[in-house]
Design a protein around this motif. Structure first.
Motif, PDB file in Angstrom:
ATOM      1  N   GLU A 197      16.763  12.261 -44.722  1.00 54.07           N
ATOM      2  CA  GLU A 197      16.815  13.589 -45.357  1.00 54.07           C
ATOM      3  C   GLU A 197      18.106  14.250 -44.450  1.00 54.07           C
ATOM      4  N   ASP A 198      17.743  14.290 -42.992  1.00 55.83           N
ATOM      5  CA  ASP A 198      18.755  14.983 -42.078  1.00 55.83           C
ATOM      6  C   ASP A 198      20.274  14.458 -42.327  1.00 55.83           C
ATOM      7  N   ALA A 199      20.358  13.184 -42.447  1.00 60.90           N
ATOM      8  CA  ALA A 199      21.544  12.573 -42.551  1.00 60.90           C
ATOM      9  C   ALA A 199      22.228  12.867 -43.781  1.00 60.90           C
ATOM     10  N   THR A 200      21.418  13.140 -44.774  1.00 56.92           N
ATOM     11  CA  THR A 200      21.982  13.664 -46.046  1.00 56.92           C
ATOM     12  C   THR A 200      22.476  15.092 -45.965  1.00 56.92           C
ATOM     13  N   LYS A 201      21.574  15.812 -45.370  1.00 52.44           N
ATOM     14  CA  LYS A 201      22.149  17.271 -45.254  1.00 52.44           C
ATOM     15  C   LYS A 201      23.322  17.326 -44.191  1.00 52.44           C
ATOM     16  N   LYS A 202      23.502  16.638 -43.363  1.00 54.82           N
ATOM     17  CA  LYS A 202      24.606  16.674 -42.315  1.00 54.82           C
ATOM     18  C   LYS A 202      25.822  16.365 -43.013  1.00 54.82           C
ATOM     19  N   ALA A 203      25.578  15.279 -44.069  1.00 57.23           N
ATOM     20  CA  ALA A 203      26.972  14.862 -44.893  1.00 57.23           C
ATOM     21  C   ALA A 203      27.296  15.825 -45.700  1.00 57.23           C
ATOM     22  N   VAL A 204      26.369  16.649 -46.452  1.00 56.11           N
ATOM     23  CA  VAL A 204      26.707  17.423 -47.399  1.00 56.11           C
ATOM     24  C   VAL A 204      27.391  18.762 -46.378  1.00 56.11           C
ATOM     25  N   GLU A 205      26.727  19.175 -45.503  1.00 53.52           N
ATOM     26  CA  GLU A 205      27.317  20.191 -44.703  1.00 53.52           C
ATOM     27  C   GLU A 205      28.725  19.685 -44.301  1.00 53.52           C
ATOM     28  N   LYS A 206      29.078  18.508 -43.723  1.00 54.04           N
ATOM     29  CA  LYS A 206      30.169  18.344 -43.148  1.00 54.04           C
ATOM     30  C   LYS A 206      31.377  18.279 -44.293  1.00 54.04           C
ATOM     31  N   ALA A 207      30.866  17.731 -45.314  1.00 51.02           N
ATOM     32  CA  ALA A 207      31.969  17.480 -46.571  1.00 51.02           C
ATOM     33  C   ALA A 207      32.355  18.855 -47.110  1.00 51.02           C
ATOM     34  N   SER A 208      31.379  19.916 -47.322  1.00 56.98           N
ATOM     35  CA  SER A 208      31.417  21.097 -47.767  1.00 56.98           C
ATOM     36  C   SER A 208      32.517  22.100 -46.949  1.00 56.98           C
ATOM     37  N   LYS A 209      32.888  21.545 -45.731  1.00 53.64           N
ATOM     38  CA  LYS A 209      33.963  22.327 -44.739  1.00 53.64           C
ATOM     39  C   LYS A 209      35.528  21.992 -45.333  1.00 53.64           C
ATOM     40  N   SER A 210      35.662  20.786 -46.216  1.00 53.88           N
ATOM     41  CA  SER A 210      36.893  20.497 -46.727  1.00 53.88           C
ATOM     42  C   SER A 210      36.853  20.439 -48.083  1.00 53.88           C
ATOM     43  N   VAL A 211      35.879  20.170 -48.797  1.00 53.77           N
ATOM     44  CA  VAL A 211      35.315  19.930 -50.144  1.00 53.77           C
ATOM     45  C   VAL A 211      34.790  21.127 -50.859  1.00 53.77           C
TER      46      VAL A 211
END
Length: 66
Positions: A18-32
């Motif tokens: 779950e934490d890995a998923t949250k990190k991916a979405v947070e990081k992607a949302s900086k450029s997407v």
């Protein structure tokens, strides 16, 4: 009519999938922008000394094109 695009993202966490998923979405949302959904396609973990050392996820992120 909306046009959507899907990208594949890999992420990891020492805590949980779950934490890995949250990190991916947070990081992607900086450029997407305009992220609509995330689909966890695959989960895996690395093991070190008989214990889970890292949780890994392979995600598909769907977002709307402008």
């Amino acid at each position: 009519m909306a046009v959507l695009k899907v990208i594949e993202v890999l992420s990891s966490s020492e805590t949980s999938w779950e934490d890995a998923t949250k990190k991916a979405v947070e990081k992607a949302s900086k450029s997407v922008k305009h992220i609509r959904s995330v689909y966890v396609q695959e989960q895996s973990a690395s093991v070190k000394d008989g214990k889970v050392a890292e949780f890994r996820v392979n995600l598909k992120i769907t977002f709307e094109l402008e």
